[in-house]
Scaffold this motif. Structure first.
Motif, PDB file in Angstrom:
ATOM      1  N   ILE A  15       0.606  -1.009   0.369  1.00 18.00           N
ATOM      2  CA  ILE A  15       0.014   0.095  -0.197  1.00 18.00           C
ATOM      3  C   ILE A  15       0.324   1.332  -0.236  1.00 18.00           C
ATOM      4  CG2 ILE A  15      -1.682   1.809   1.201  1.00 18.00           C
ATOM      5  CD1 ILE A  15      -3.049  -1.179   2.248  1.00 18.00           C
ATOM      6  N   VAL A  16       1.901   1.176   0.860  1.00 16.81           N
ATOM      7  CA  VAL A  16       2.840   2.424   0.796  1.00 16.81           C
ATOM      8  C   VAL A  16       3.949   2.508  -0.260  1.00 16.81           C
ATOM      9  CG1 VAL A  16       5.238   2.742   2.206  1.00 16.81           C
ATOM     10  CG2 VAL A  16       3.427   1.750   3.208  1.00 16.81           C
ATOM     11  N   LEU A  17       3.895   1.465  -0.991  1.00 18.79           N
ATOM     12  CA  LEU A  17       4.647   1.452  -2.454  1.00 18.79           C
ATOM     13  C   LEU A  17       3.307   1.885  -3.782  1.00 18.79           C
ATOM     14  CD1 LEU A  17       6.234  -2.075  -2.418  1.00 18.79           C
ATOM     15  CD2 LEU A  17       6.910   0.554  -2.866  1.00 18.79           C
ATOM     16  N   GLN A  18       2.263   1.806  -3.323  1.00 19.23           N
ATOM     17  CA  GLN A  18       1.474   2.110  -4.811  1.00 19.23           C
ATOM     18  C   GLN A  18       0.737   3.522  -4.604  1.00 19.23           C
ATOM     19  OE1 GLN A  18      -1.757  -0.856  -3.632  1.00 19.23           O
ATOM     20  NE2 GLN A  18      -1.036  -2.052  -5.177  1.00 19.23           N
ATOM     21  N   GLU A  19       0.787   3.906  -3.544  1.00 16.38           N
ATOM     22  CA  GLU A  19       0.103   5.514  -3.092  1.00 16.38           C
ATOM     23  C   GLU A  19       1.383   6.056  -2.895  1.00 16.38           C
ATOM     24  OE1 GLU A  19      -2.879   7.086  -1.756  1.00 16.38           O
ATOM     25  OE2 GLU A  19      -3.007   4.630  -2.338  1.00 16.38           O
ATOM     26  N   MET A  20       2.844   5.679  -2.496  1.00 19.53           N
ATOM     27  CA  MET A  20       3.476   6.637  -3.318  1.00 19.53           C
ATOM     28  C   MET A  20       4.589   7.162  -4.707  1.00 19.53           C
ATOM     29  SD  MET A  20       5.721   7.900  -0.648  1.00 19.53           S
ATOM     30  CE  MET A  20       6.951   8.715  -1.098  1.00 19.53           C
ATOM     31  N   LYS A  21       3.977   5.792  -5.357  1.00 18.46           N
ATOM     32  CA  LYS A  21       4.407   5.354  -6.702  1.00 18.46           C
ATOM     33  C   LYS A  21       3.078   7.009  -7.409  1.00 18.46           C
ATOM     34  CE  LYS A  21       5.097   2.542 -10.525  1.00 18.46           C
ATOM     35  NZ  LYS A  21       5.588   1.538 -10.990  1.00 18.46           N
ATOM     36  N   ARG A  22       1.443   6.378  -6.801  1.00 19.92           N
ATOM     37  CA  ARG A  22       0.925   7.447  -7.368  1.00 19.92           C
ATOM     38  C   ARG A  22       0.655   8.909  -7.173  1.00 19.92           C
ATOM     39  NH1 ARG A  22      -3.730  10.413  -5.394  1.00 19.92           N
ATOM     40  NH2 ARG A  22      -2.891   9.228  -3.307  1.00 19.92           N
ATOM     41  N   MET A  23       1.123   9.490  -5.772  1.00 21.23           N
ATOM     42  CA  MET A  23       1.327  10.719  -5.864  1.00 21.23           C
ATOM     43  C   MET A  23       2.424  11.069  -6.664  1.00 21.23           C
ATOM     44  SD  MET A  23       0.248  11.145  -1.336  1.00 21.23           S
ATOM     45  CE  MET A  23       1.480   9.882  -0.932  1.00 21.23           C
ATOM     46  N   LEU A  24       4.159  10.353  -6.514  1.00 21.78           N
ATOM     47  CA  LEU A  24       4.640  10.912  -7.311  1.00 21.78           C
ATOM     48  C   LEU A  24       4.848  11.105  -8.545  1.00 21.78           C
ATOM     49  CD1 LEU A  24       7.635   8.839  -5.375  1.00 21.78           C
ATOM     50  CD2 LEU A  24       7.622  11.532  -5.372  1.00 21.78           C
ATOM     51  N   ALA A  25       4.229  10.147  -9.100  1.00 20.56           N
ATOM     52  CA  ALA A  25       3.080  10.651 -10.106  1.00 20.56           C
ATOM     53  C   ALA A  25       2.995  11.706 -10.541  1.00 20.56           C
ATOM     54  CB  ALA A  25       2.190   9.815 -10.637  1.00 20.56           C
ATOM     55  N   ASN A  26       1.628  11.992  -9.995  1.00 22.66           N
ATOM     56  CA  ASN A  26       0.895  13.389  -9.930  1.00 22.66           C
ATOM     57  C   ASN A  26       1.833  15.255  -9.205  1.00 22.66           C
ATOM     58  OD1 ASN A  26      -1.722  12.466  -9.660  1.00 22.66           O
ATOM     59  ND2 ASN A  26      -2.040  12.160  -7.545  1.00 22.66           N
ATOM     60  N   LEU A  27       3.449  14.177  -8.882  1.00 19.55           N
ATOM     61  CA  LEU A  27       3.543  16.132  -8.801  1.00 19.55           C
ATOM     62  C   LEU A  27       5.588  15.589  -9.845  1.00 19.55           C
ATOM     63  CD1 LEU A  27       4.574  15.352  -5.430  1.00 19.55           C
ATOM     64  CD2 LEU A  27       3.176  16.778  -6.668  1.00 19.55           C
ATOM     65  N   GLU A  28       4.648  14.174 -11.020  1.00 20.62           N
ATOM     66  CA  GLU A  28       5.524  14.834 -12.008  1.00 20.62           C
ATOM     67  C   GLU A  28       6.837  14.437 -11.834  1.00 20.62           C
ATOM     68  OE1 GLU A  28       5.290  18.898 -14.907  1.00 20.62           O
ATOM     69  OE2 GLU A  28       3.126  18.694 -14.296  1.00 20.62           O
ATOM     70  N   ILE A  29       6.701  13.315 -11.310  1.00 27.72           N
ATOM     71  CA  ILE A  29       8.321  12.508 -11.504  1.00 27.72           C
ATOM     72  C   ILE A  29       7.688  11.345 -12.208  1.00 27.72           C
ATOM     73  CG2 ILE A  29       9.360  10.804  -9.426  1.00 27.72           C
ATOM     74  CD1 ILE A  29       9.317  14.377  -9.662  1.00 27.72           C
ATOM     75  N   LYS A  30       8.820  11.360 -13.275  1.00 31.56           N
ATOM     76  CA  LYS A  30       8.191  10.306 -14.575  1.00 31.56           C
ATOM     77  C   LYS A  30       9.278   8.965 -13.706  1.00 31.56           C
ATOM     78  CE  LYS A  30       6.485  13.031 -17.239  1.00 31.56           C
ATOM     79  NZ  LYS A  30       5.515  13.568 -17.082  1.00 31.56           N
ATOM     80  N   HIS A  31       9.845   9.306 -13.617  1.00 32.15           N
ATOM     81  CA  HIS A  31      10.550   7.212 -12.972  1.00 32.15           C
ATOM     82  C   HIS A  31      10.355   7.066 -11.522  1.00 32.15           C
ATOM     83  CE1 HIS A  31      11.686   7.636 -17.526  1.00 32.15           C
ATOM     84  NE2 HIS A  31      12.225   8.778 -17.261  1.00 32.15           N
ATOM     85  N   VAL A  32       9.307   6.952 -11.230  1.00 32.55           N
ATOM     86  CA  VAL A  32       9.169   5.702  -9.917  1.00 32.55           C
ATOM     87  C   VAL A  32       9.600   3.838  -9.452  1.00 32.55           C
ATOM     88  CG1 VAL A  32       7.788   5.435  -7.852  1.00 32.55           C
ATOM     89  CG2 VAL A  32       7.440   7.515  -9.302  1.00 32.55           C
ATOM     90  N   PHE A  33      10.371   3.466  -9.540  1.00 28.89           N
ATOM     91  CA  PHE A  33      10.767   2.680  -9.193  1.00 28.89           C
ATOM     92  C   PHE A  33      10.372   1.868  -7.859  1.00 28.89           C
ATOM     93  CE2 PHE A  33      13.893   4.929 -11.853  1.00 28.89           C
ATOM     94  CZ  PHE A  33      13.709   4.151 -12.408  1.00 28.89           C
ATOM     95  N   GLU A  34      10.280   1.239  -7.247  1.00 27.17           N
ATOM     96  CA  GLU A  34       9.903  -0.149  -6.646  1.00 27.17           C
ATOM     97  C   GLU A  34      11.078  -0.760  -6.030  1.00 27.17           C
ATOM     98  OE1 GLU A  34       6.162  -1.402  -7.448  1.00 27.17           O
ATOM     99  OE2 GLU A  34       5.290   0.014  -7.668  1.00 27.17           O
ATOM    100  N   ALA A  35      10.995  -0.841  -4.507  1.00 26.56           N
ATOM    101  CA  ALA A  35      11.710  -2.143  -4.330  1.00 26.56           C
ATOM    102  C   ALA A  35      11.418  -3.099  -2.951  1.00 26.56           C
ATOM    103  CB  ALA A  35      13.489  -1.648  -3.721  1.00 26.56           C
ATOM    104  N   TYR A  36      11.528  -3.734  -2.755  1.00 29.46           N
ATOM    105  CA  TYR A  36      10.699  -4.772  -1.669  1.00 29.46           C
ATOM    106  C   TYR A  36      11.206  -5.293  -0.049  1.00 29.46           C
ATOM    107  CZ  TYR A  36       7.305  -4.832  -5.326  1.00 29.46           C
ATOM    108  OH  TYR A  36       6.228  -4.473  -6.036  1.00 29.46           O
ATOM    109  N   ASP A  37      12.380  -4.620  -0.143  1.00 30.99           N
ATOM    110  CA  ASP A  37      13.807  -5.147   0.671  1.00 30.99           C
ATOM    111  C   ASP A  37      15.186  -4.226   0.693  1.00 30.99           C
ATOM    112  OD1 ASP A  37      14.695  -6.244  -1.171  1.00 30.99           O
ATOM    113  OD2 ASP A  37      14.540  -8.495  -0.575  1.00 30.99           O
ATOM    114  N   SER A  38      15.671  -4.116   1.494  1.00 35.74           N
ATOM    115  CA  SER A  38      17.454  -3.909   1.391  1.00 35.74           C
ATOM    116  C   SER A  38      17.845  -3.958   0.823  1.00 35.74           C
ATOM    117  CB  SER A  38      17.721  -4.065   3.032  1.00 35.74           C
ATOM    118  OG  SER A  38      17.601  -3.259   3.791  1.00 35.74           O
TER     119      SER A  38
END
Length: 142
Positions: A15-38
């Motif tokens: 949920i944190v990953l999805q919401e951050m990705k959505r909000m960053l996209a709304n702020l015109e951050i074009k490339h949002v990468f995700e990682a699930y662990d260290s």
């Protein structure tokens, strides 16, 4: 030419990953990468060299701190620590290299971090400056 900004979000919470990705996209951050662990976070940080790296401190204190230290030593990304209740304020944030983003994250606070010149605080400061200048100019027009 305007630089396209990128971000990496490290969290084991989908949920944190999805919401951050959505909000960053709304702020015109074009490339949002995700990682699930260290480990995947460190690999992604080295591979993509994002402008911003958001580390969810709920990965577990030792895992989050290890990730923070490794990413800091291997990249030049700006590190933002996400935490629920600002517990780290006294521990880690005496070192002002890090920004603390309290969860739940709001779009306004996120905007303040990724677009500081367009943030509400910056606009308010500019408005106060203009009002002060206008007041001084008016005083001398008597």
């Amino acid at each position: 030419m305007k630089k396209i900004k990128s971000a990496l979000v490290i969290s084991d919470n989908i949920i944190v990953l999805q919401e951050m990705k959505r909000m960053l996209a709304n702020l015109e951050i074009k490339h949002v990468f995700e990682a699930y662990d260290s480990d995947s976070g460190l690999k992604s940080a080295k591979k993509y060299q994002p402008d911003y790296t958001f580390i969810d401190m709920d990965l577990g204190k030792n895992s989050s701190l290890k990730t923070l230290e490794l990413i800091e030593s291997k990249t030049s990304t700006r590190i933002i620590l996400m935490e629920k209740k600002c517990v780290l304020k006294n521990e880690i944030l005496t070192n002002s290299k890090y920004t603390l983003l309290e969860k739940p994250v709001t779009l306004n606070r996120l905007n303040d971090i990724v677009h500081p010149n367009l943030s509400f605080a910056a606009l308010l400061q500019e408005a106060r400056k203009l009002v002060k200048e206008e007041s001084v100019a008016t005083m001398f027009q008597i």
